[in-house]
Scaffold this active site. Sequence first.
Site, mmCIF file in Angstrom:
data_model
loop_
_atom_site.group_PDB
_atom_site.id
_atom_site.type_symbol
_atom_site.label_atom_id
_atom_site.label_comp_id
_atom_site.label_asym_id
_atom_site.label_seq_id
_atom_site.Cartn_x
_atom_site.Cartn_y
_atom_site.Cartn_z
ATOM 1 N N TYR A 22 -62.668 -31.454 45.328
ATOM 2 C CA TYR A 22 -63.510 -32.591 44.968
ATOM 3 C C TYR A 22 -62.936 -33.877 45.565
ATOM 4 O O TYR A 22 -63.685 -34.733 46.035
ATOM 5 C CB TYR A 22 -63.632 -32.715 43.449
ATOM 6 C CG TYR A 22 -64.409 -31.581 42.847
ATOM 7 C CD1 TYR A 22 -65.796 -31.603 42.817
ATOM 8 C CD2 TYR A 22 -63.766 -30.464 42.312
ATOM 9 C CE1 TYR A 22 -66.522 -30.555 42.274
ATOM 10 C CE2 TYR A 22 -64.478 -29.416 41.767
ATOM 11 C CZ TYR A 22 -65.858 -29.466 41.757
ATOM 12 O OH TYR A 22 -66.571 -28.416 41.230
ATOM 13 N N ASN A 55 -76.640 -30.735 41.994
ATOM 14 C CA ASN A 55 -77.267 -30.261 43.223
ATOM 15 C C ASN A 55 -78.454 -29.356 42.894
ATOM 16 O O ASN A 55 -78.281 -28.311 42.268
ATOM 17 C CB ASN A 55 -76.222 -29.500 44.053
ATOM 18 C CG ASN A 55 -76.822 -28.751 45.213
ATOM 19 O OD1 ASN A 55 -77.872 -29.102 45.729
ATOM 20 N ND2 ASN A 55 -76.133 -27.709 45.652
ATOM 21 N N CYS A 66 -72.710 -26.061 47.072
ATOM 22 C CA CYS A 66 -71.823 -26.691 46.096
ATOM 23 C C CYS A 66 -70.774 -25.705 45.576
ATOM 24 O O CYS A 66 -69.735 -26.127 45.063
ATOM 25 C CB CYS A 66 -72.623 -27.310 44.960
ATOM 26 S SG CYS A 66 -73.751 -26.177 44.135
ATOM 27 N N HIS A 67 -71.016 -24.411 45.726
ATOM 28 C CA HIS A 67 -70.040 -23.412 45.284
ATOM 29 C C HIS A 67 -68.754 -23.456 46.106
ATOM 30 O O HIS A 67 -67.741 -22.908 45.685
ATOM 31 C CB HIS A 67 -70.656 -22.002 45.320
ATOM 32 C CG HIS A 67 -71.021 -21.527 46.682
ATOM 33 N ND1 HIS A 67 -72.203 -21.907 47.312
ATOM 34 C CD2 HIS A 67 -70.371 -20.708 47.551
ATOM 35 C CE1 HIS A 67 -72.254 -21.330 48.499
ATOM 36 N NE2 HIS A 67 -71.161 -20.598 48.666
#
Length: 153
Positions: free
Chosen positions: A87, A110, A118-119
Amino acid sequence: MTIETPFGPLHAAFNATGAITQLKFGPATQNGNGSSPVNHAVAQQLVEYFTGKRTSFDLPLSPHGTEFQKLVWAELTRIPFGETISYAELARRVARPGAARAVGRANATNPIALVVPCHRVIGADGSLTGYAYGVELKRNLLEFERTRKPVAD
């Protein structure tokens, strides 16, 4: 439109021009008239992804969100198949160093799973932090990509 995957059904929604507005794991939702259009390009690219023939997507996207969210989501599409970033790294890439929590929140909202990956965002210590569809699915998607990642010659 619902597509069956090795990880359960993916439900896609589109705008009037055919761009993806949502792609979510889980059961289909009604769009008002009980049906949803089939977008053959989306279906084909998802099948190619799940059969190991595709590592990136070339589809029109139209997610609803703030300008900051859209900035974060656009950056997510630049994370290569089979790779992860933290992040904090994502915050740095969107020119907001120190805003790891804000990018984490944008990541969590998302609306276009998988195509906007996003995973692929994990904790700074390598831990698999939250995922809208559960950490187990996140782990499975990352393992799926890791085992299918093309090897350079």
